[in-house]
Design an enzyme around this catalytic site. Sequence first.
Site, PDB file in Angstrom:
ATOM      1  CE1 TYR A 118     -17.844  -3.616 -10.660  1.00  0.00           C
ATOM      2  CE2 TYR A 118     -15.675  -2.593 -10.546  1.00  0.00           C
ATOM      3  CZ  TYR A 118     -17.050  -2.519 -10.387  1.00  0.00           C
ATOM      4  OH  TYR A 118     -17.593  -1.345  -9.961  1.00  0.00           O
ATOM      5  CB  SER A 147     -12.447  -7.525  -6.993  1.00  0.00           C
ATOM      6  OG  SER A 147     -11.494  -8.265  -7.695  1.00  0.00           O
ATOM      7  CE  LYS A 181     -12.046  -3.407  -4.226  1.00  0.00           C
ATOM      8  NZ  LYS A 181     -12.778  -2.146  -4.332  1.00  0.00           N
ATOM      9  CG  ASN A 222      -4.134  -4.807 -13.909  1.00  0.00           C
ATOM     10  OD1 ASN A 222      -4.355  -3.716 -13.400  1.00  0.00           O
ATOM     11  ND2 ASN A 222      -4.239  -5.931 -13.239  1.00  0.00           N
ATOM     12  CE1 TYR A 263      -8.427  -3.611  -4.848  1.00  0.00           C
ATOM     13  CE2 TYR A 263      -8.213  -5.841  -5.717  1.00  0.00           C
ATOM     14  CZ  TYR A 263      -8.822  -4.598  -5.729  1.00  0.00           C
ATOM     15  OH  TYR A 263      -9.835  -4.358  -6.618  1.00  0.00           O
ATOM     16  CG  ASP A 294      -8.873  11.330   1.098  1.00  0.00           C
ATOM     17  OD1 ASP A 294      -9.458  10.328   1.575  1.00  0.00           O
ATOM     18  OD2 ASP A 294      -7.695  11.323   0.720  1.00  0.00           O
ATOM     19  NE  ARG A 299       0.831 -11.022 -11.683  1.00  0.00           N
ATOM     20  CZ  ARG A 299       0.000 -10.169 -12.274  1.00  0.00           C
ATOM     21  NH1 ARG A 299       0.449  -8.987 -12.674  1.00  0.00           N
ATOM     22  NH2 ARG A 299      -1.253 -10.486 -12.493  1.00  0.00           N
TER      23      ARG A 299
END
Length: 336
Positions: A176, A124, A152, A198, A148, A58, A291
């Site tokens: 990405y 991302s 990043k 997803n 999240y 970890d 969403r």
Amino acid sequence: MKVLVTGGAGYIGSHTCVRLIENGHEIAVLDNLSNSNEKALQRVKSITGADFKFYKADLLDKEALNSVFSNERYDAVIHFAGLKAVGESVEIPLKYYANNVSGTINLCEAMKNNNVKKLVFSSSATVYGNPKSLPITEDFPVGATNPYGQTKLMIEYILKDLYLSDNSWDIALLRYFNPIGAHPSGLIGEDPRGIPNNLLPYISQVAVGRLPYLNVYGNDYDTPDGSGVRDYIHVIDLADGHIKAIDKLNANPGLVTYNLGTGNGFSVFEMIRAYEKASKRKIEYKIMPRRQGDIAACYANTDKAKNELGFQTLYGIDDMCESSWKWQEMNPNGYK
Ligand code: NAD
Ligand code: UFG
């Protein structure tokens, strides 16, 4: 080169391990298997015929991390390890900040202590938030809309400061777009735990009969057919972007940032049709409200990666859906 791949048992990591080995690199993998299965690594070995070391460790465990670095000498690290579920990050933000941000700091400290200063980081397109126009270039303003995405962005800032403090580091931040598809062998692919968040994993589970229908989140966006538009990139093309980034780091570029996408946008309805064609199955769907947090459309300007990395995608939407379906059909329950 000898490359340590963190998160190498995961979806993008396992495909990148295959392409690294096929391009003549030696690898070792570090993963805590919190969102993956060791079988993925056995399959990487059977696809490539190569053996490599796996450290079940970890990033939050500094001692374990130091022993991974003291055991072998690496030329570079590709850092995929992280938690990635947007909705979950809203519910348990501290876990996301600790895992992704503290995990990356621990990794960089271990790298520094062992004089390994080439790093490729999985960022991302989420760092662009709701883009002001399309396509998105790397110099667009950044701003995340959920924990999240914040992790990043924070990691990008941390790595920029690290480079400013010591310019002997070479760091590639790869943003990405939407990776989908699987290895053409059908042996490795995306294996989400629980109900997929997803689009593509959801569609493929409807196609294989694990889920009854797809919820289409909104058909009233300002897009050609009203559904959300994204830049889907084949995971093998994305993996190859990392090989190009490793080559770039060898030329000592300093800190560089690239979009990895195809530059083309496809809508949810276009993806449903492409998957129906690939799987020869009907994808039932229901129109649902939008969403929360979704944007209408997102696709990359790919010029910088093309010009500076020589990165060009090879696969189209049909290849992406066909390979995803092959993986799903051969492994209806993922690695289980
Ligand atoms: P994944 O969950 O399949 O792979 C991540 C891997 O990291 C897993 O194997 C997990 O077990 C491991 N991991 C997580 N925390 C760890 C820790 N503390 N220590 C050791 N291992 C740990 O995800 P993926 O889709 O392959 O994504 C890889 C990276 O790319 C992630 O950083 C993700 O945020 C980023 N990314 C993914 C997408 C996408 O749509 N898949 C898009 C943009 C960016
Ligand atoms: N969608 C549906 N139904 C679903 C899932 C998705 O209609 O069940 C729609 C979404 O509304 C969106 C499109 O399909 O219009 C794509 O959604 P995804 O969840 O597959 O992808 P996102 O672009 O929302 O987000 C993904 C990752 C993020 C990452 C971002 C950019 O989940 O972590 O791509 O890389 F930041």
